[in-house]
Scaffold this motif. Structure first.
Motif, PDB file in Angstrom:
ATOM      1  N   SER A  20       1.345   7.393 -26.301  1.00 21.31           N
ATOM      2  CA  SER A  20       0.602   7.056 -25.092  1.00 21.31           C
ATOM      3  C   SER A  20       1.168   7.820 -23.888  1.00 21.31           C
ATOM      4  O   SER A  20       0.427   8.387 -23.086  1.00 21.31           O
TER       5      SER A  20
ATOM      6  N   THR B 200       0.556  11.719 -24.092  1.00 26.95           N
ATOM      7  CA  THR B 200      -0.836  12.186 -24.026  1.00 26.95           C
ATOM      8  C   THR B 200      -1.614  11.593 -22.851  1.00 26.95           C
ATOM      9  O   THR B 200      -2.715  12.044 -22.557  1.00 26.95           O
TER      10      THR B 200
ATOM     11  N   THR C  76      -2.921   8.685 -22.903  1.00 30.15           N
ATOM     12  CA  THR C  76      -3.949   7.798 -23.456  1.00 30.15           C
ATOM     13  C   THR C  76      -3.416   6.368 -23.449  1.00 30.15           C
ATOM     14  O   THR C  76      -2.273   6.145 -23.841  1.00 30.15           O
TER      15      THR C  76
ATOM     16  N   GLU D 102      -6.559   2.011 -26.096  1.00 27.65           N
ATOM     17  CA  GLU D 102      -7.428   3.046 -26.658  1.00 27.65           C
ATOM     18  C   GLU D 102      -6.851   3.572 -27.988  1.00 27.65           C
ATOM     19  O   GLU D 102      -7.590   3.829 -28.937  1.00 27.65           O
ATOM     20  N   LEU D 103      -5.533   3.714 -28.030  1.00 27.88           N
ATOM     21  CA  LEU D 103      -4.902   4.170 -29.273  1.00 27.88           C
ATOM     22  C   LEU D 103      -5.094   3.142 -30.385  1.00 27.88           C
ATOM     23  O   LEU D 103      -5.411   3.485 -31.525  1.00 27.88           O
TER      24      LEU D 103
ATOM     25  N   ARG E 267      -8.473   3.579 -31.668  1.00 29.37           N
ATOM     26  CA  ARG E 267      -8.629   4.818 -32.410  1.00 29.37           C
ATOM     27  C   ARG E 267      -8.128   4.697 -33.843  1.00 29.37           C
ATOM     28  O   ARG E 267      -8.678   5.274 -34.760  1.00 29.37           O
TER      29      ARG E 267
END
Ligand code: AQP
Length: 332
Positions: free
Chosen positions: A249, A252, A254, A258-259, A262
């Motif tokens: 996280s 990146t 992100t 969200e990870l 994903r």
């Protein structure tokens, strides 16, 4: 502009991922918004035995890595601690203000000296938090960006600043720790209960930024997770997976949620493969930038000399006031 100060030891050669995510990454961001002072703390390095030639080389290497990480000498003051003698000078005054019992309560000393054997630990290692107090107070720093492991030392800094101020009159700014919750503690890849650390981690648990990228990818892929397969951020129940999510996280940008989305329904393999790639993409240019700075030691040294000059102008002023308050007779 409010002022920040922080330091990193030149002992390990390569910085590790904990140093970078816990501290150096914040340093880079803070140089944009703060009056920032950053130093390579070689005085702290000799609290444990150092080979002189290695120490010198590692000091340059640490500076090169800080520049490679994004510190810009036009935006911050970057210097080597021993180039500014005021650190040792104020350190002595602070030593004389600290109770023996108070110093004995520093948990880092307990941990580190236990590892070395109490008889072999130096007095320097014992008083190192007090030198750190001087490091911070010399620059009247408002905030100190560090990892969680340093919180107790910042508390000591506040205590001693308050003590000095009440005994001798207002002199020092009381600093606050600047610790980002998300990256306060990066854990060992093989033992996610302990912090990633140059002295406590095994080679497989420690990511050194200057290692071969391939070796780094391999370490990420063999990181310890758990017997479950669900990718969820839950530091208490799933420390290994949570550590990997934090790293991915942060590198990146992100969000964790969200990870989690994903990787829903996918196994740990997918997360590790992606993170290995992210790590390789991060360390590859970092390594080559570091090498470029090392290839030109003259430029590096002169940049550090300029940094030391800037740092000294601030440090000398604080020391002069301190010496006066303490009652030292001025030299004519
Ligand atoms: N695992 C970590 N997570 C987050 N931050 C960390 N820091 C160190 N480890 C982690 C932060 O890195 C900065 C520089 O630390 P240092 O130069 O004082 O090195 P250190 O703390 O001595 O590093 P190690 O690896 O932890 O060394 P040992 O094993 O000797 O104790 C600091 O801001 C620190 O918080």
């Amino acid at each position: 502009r409010s002022r920040v100060l922080s330091g990193i030891q030149p002992t390990s050669g390569s910085f590790h991922l904990g140093n970078y995510l816990g501290a150096v990454r914040q340093w880079v961001a803070l140089q944009e918004t703060h009056d920032a002072f950053y130093m390579v703390v070689d005085l702290h390095a000799i609290t444990v035995p150092q080979d002189p030639a290695e120490l010198r080389a590692n000091t340059r290497l640490a500076a090169a890595q800080l520049l490679a990480a994004g510190l810009d000498p036009e935006r911050c003051t970057l210097f080597v601690q021993s180039h500014v003698p005021e650190h040792a000078q104020l350190g002595w005054v602070m030593n004389c203000l600290t109770g023996f019992g108070e110093a004995s309560r520093m948990t880092q000393f307990k941990d580190k000296s236990a590892k070395q054997g109490a008889d072999r630990a130096t007095v320097g290692l014992f008083t190192y938090p007090i030198l750190q107090v001087a490091d911070i107070l010399l620059y009247q720093a408002d905030q100190v960006p560090v990892g969680e492991d340093q919180r107790q030392h910042i508390e000591l800094t506040r205590d001693l600043a308050e003590r000095f101020n009440s005994r001798f009159g207002p002199t020092f700014t009381l600093p606050a720790p600047y610790i980002l919750k998300e990256t306060a503690k990066i854990y060992d890849l093989q033992d996610p209960q302990i912090k990633m650390s140059k002295s406590a981690s095994t080679p497989k648990g420690l990511i050194n930024l200057l290692d071969e990228p391939k070796a780094t990818a391999k370490k990420v892929k063999s990181a310890v997770t758990d017997t479950d397969t669900v990718i969820r951020f839950d530091p208490a129940e799933k420390p290994g997976v949570s550590n990997l999510l934090t790293i991915q996280s942060t590198l990146t940008g992100t969000g964790i949620a969200e990870l989690e989305q994903r990787y829903e329904g996918k196994g740990y393999g997918a997360l590790k493969t992606d993170l290995a790639e992210v790590m390789v993409d991060f360390v590859t240019p970092f390594r080559s930038r570091t090498q470029e700075f090392l290839d030109d030691p003259e430029t590096l040294d002169s940049l550090l000399a300029k940094g030391a000059e800037k740092a000294r102008s601030v440090a000398a002023e604080t020391l002069a006031v301190t010496y006066d308050r303490v009652g030292f007779l001025p030299a004519k």
